[in-house]
Enzyme design. Structure first.
Site, PDB file in Angstrom:
ATOM      1  N   TYR A  63      -6.401   3.316   5.197  1.00 35.58           N
ATOM      2  CA  TYR A  63      -6.559   2.648   6.506  1.00 35.58           C
ATOM      3  C   TYR A  63      -7.544   1.474   6.436  1.00 35.58           C
ATOM      4  CZ  TYR A  63      -4.843   7.359   7.451  1.00 35.58           C
ATOM      5  OH  TYR A  63      -4.141   8.534   7.390  1.00 35.58           O
ATOM      6  N   ASP A 122       0.811  -1.217   0.000  1.00 37.07           N
ATOM      7  CA  ASP A 122       0.000   0.000   0.000  1.00 37.07           C
ATOM      8  C   ASP A 122       0.846   1.270   0.000  1.00 37.07           C
ATOM      9  OD1 ASP A 122      -2.181  -1.654   0.184  1.00 37.07           O
ATOM     10  OD2 ASP A 122      -3.065  -0.618   1.907  1.00 37.07           O
ATOM     11  N   ASP A 123       0.205   2.331  -0.446  1.00 36.31           N
ATOM     12  CA  ASP A 123       0.675   3.722  -0.287  1.00 36.31           C
ATOM     13  C   ASP A 123       1.703   4.184  -1.321  1.00 36.31           C
ATOM     14  OD1 ASP A 123      -0.864   3.610   2.013  1.00 36.31           O
ATOM     15  OD2 ASP A 123       0.829   3.557   3.388  1.00 36.31           O
ATOM     16  N   HIS A 144       3.764  -2.595   3.119  1.00 39.18           N
ATOM     17  CA  HIS A 144       3.979  -1.226   2.620  1.00 39.18           C
ATOM     18  C   HIS A 144       5.360  -1.137   1.982  1.00 39.18           C
ATOM     19  CE1 HIS A 144       0.927  -0.893   5.788  1.00 39.18           C
ATOM     20  NE2 HIS A 144       0.425   0.077   5.041  1.00 39.18           N
ATOM     21  N   HIS A 156      -4.559   9.949   0.620  1.00 38.08           N
ATOM     22  CA  HIS A 156      -4.715   9.147   1.837  1.00 38.08           C
ATOM     23  C   HIS A 156      -5.554   9.773   2.959  1.00 38.08           C
ATOM     24  CE1 HIS A 156      -3.394   5.869   4.587  1.00 38.08           C
ATOM     25  NE2 HIS A 156      -3.131   5.237   3.463  1.00 38.08           N
ATOM     26  N   HIS A 189      -5.700   3.503  -4.103  1.00 41.11           N
ATOM     27  CA  HIS A 189      -5.620   3.682  -2.642  1.00 41.11           C
ATOM     28  C   HIS A 189      -5.754   5.176  -2.308  1.00 41.11           C
ATOM     29  CE1 HIS A 189      -4.766   2.399   1.412  1.00 41.11           C
ATOM     30  NE2 HIS A 189      -3.609   3.016   1.502  1.00 41.11           N
TER      31      HIS A 189
HETATM   32 NI    NI Z   1      -2.499   3.306   3.265  1.00 42.96          NI
END
Ligand code: NI
Length: 232
Positions: free
Chosen positions: A129, A38-39, A182, A92, A88
């Site tokens: 999240y 993610d991210d 991540h 964020h 995603h």
């Molecule tokens: Ni995230």
């Protein structure tokens, strides 16, 4: 290595070699697991892609639009090398605290950035999240996207420790697991060769989320796995 080489030589050569990226894995027949990052794409994404390629492992990247925009070449490479791509958000925010206009714009800007970088439109949404509610689900449905969460996490953002990441990841491994990691956690990338080798030794095929959810009949706005108390 010697055993693998013999196996390759013994296999009948196909008339036309299928590109590695297109290899089909049937998760109803073999043990599958999806690593998800993610991210990103983070600055370590290139190193991670090298590791995945070396071990013939696929992963799924839930990308933030702002980093797709700043690191488009990684996104292009992810798609080219057969990895899955998901949305995603752009920056964020917690979608359960945002209004509908903000959520729509976060999703749209990220889809547009991915399309521009790699020529594909993501089909999956993982809200920041992993937080979702009825409004998020309705908007995901507008975009034609199911919501994909995870069955277990590496807790890499918390420990930032190679040994702990390996141990925690292995503790949540099971058939058809979707594991949250991540790529901005350097120790995660450092832990990947050992994690991949252990999983493959244990018979797991490292596939994309698409391969795992293929048999779930998810509709736009549905969530998988279902958060507690939810119904699709
Ligand atoms: Ni995230």
């Amino acid at each position: 290595m010697a055993i693998a080489a013999v196996a390759v030589i013994a296999a009948p050569a196909p008339a036309v070699a299928a590109p590695k990226e297109k290899k089909e894995v049937d998760c109803t027949q073999v043990k599958c697991l999806a690593l998800t990052f993610d991210d990103g794409p983070s600055k370590y994404a290139g190193k991670l892609l090298d590791i995945l390629k070396k071990h013939d492992a696929k992963a799924t990247f839930f990308l933030q639009g702002q980093y797709v925009k700043s690191r488009p070449s990684f996104v292009k490479r992810m798609v080219k090398e057969g990895h899955g791509i998901g949305n995603h958000s752009y920056s964020h925010p917690d979608f359960t605290k945002a209004d509908a206009g903000k959520i729509r714009s976060e999703i749209k800007k990220t889809n547009d950035a991915i399309k521009k970088a790699a020529g594909v439109e993501p089909k999956l949404l993982r809200p920041p999240y992993g937080l979702s509610d009825l409004q998020v689900s309705d908007i995901a449905a507008e975009f034609g996207m199911p919501i994909v969460l995870w069955t277990g996490g590496s807790r890499d953002w918390e420990s930032r420790d190679v040994e702990k990441i390996k141990k925690q990841t292995m503790s949540v491994v099971k058939g058809d697991a979707i594991i949250l990691m991540h790529d901005w956690v350097k120790q995660t990338v450092d832990a990947m060769p050992a994690i991949i080798k252990t999983l493959q030794r244990n018979g797991y095929h490292l596939v994309t989320v698409d391969d795992i959810i293929k048999h779930q009949d998810l509709k736009p706005g549905d969530a998988f796995p279902l958060p507690e108390g939810w119904e699709n």
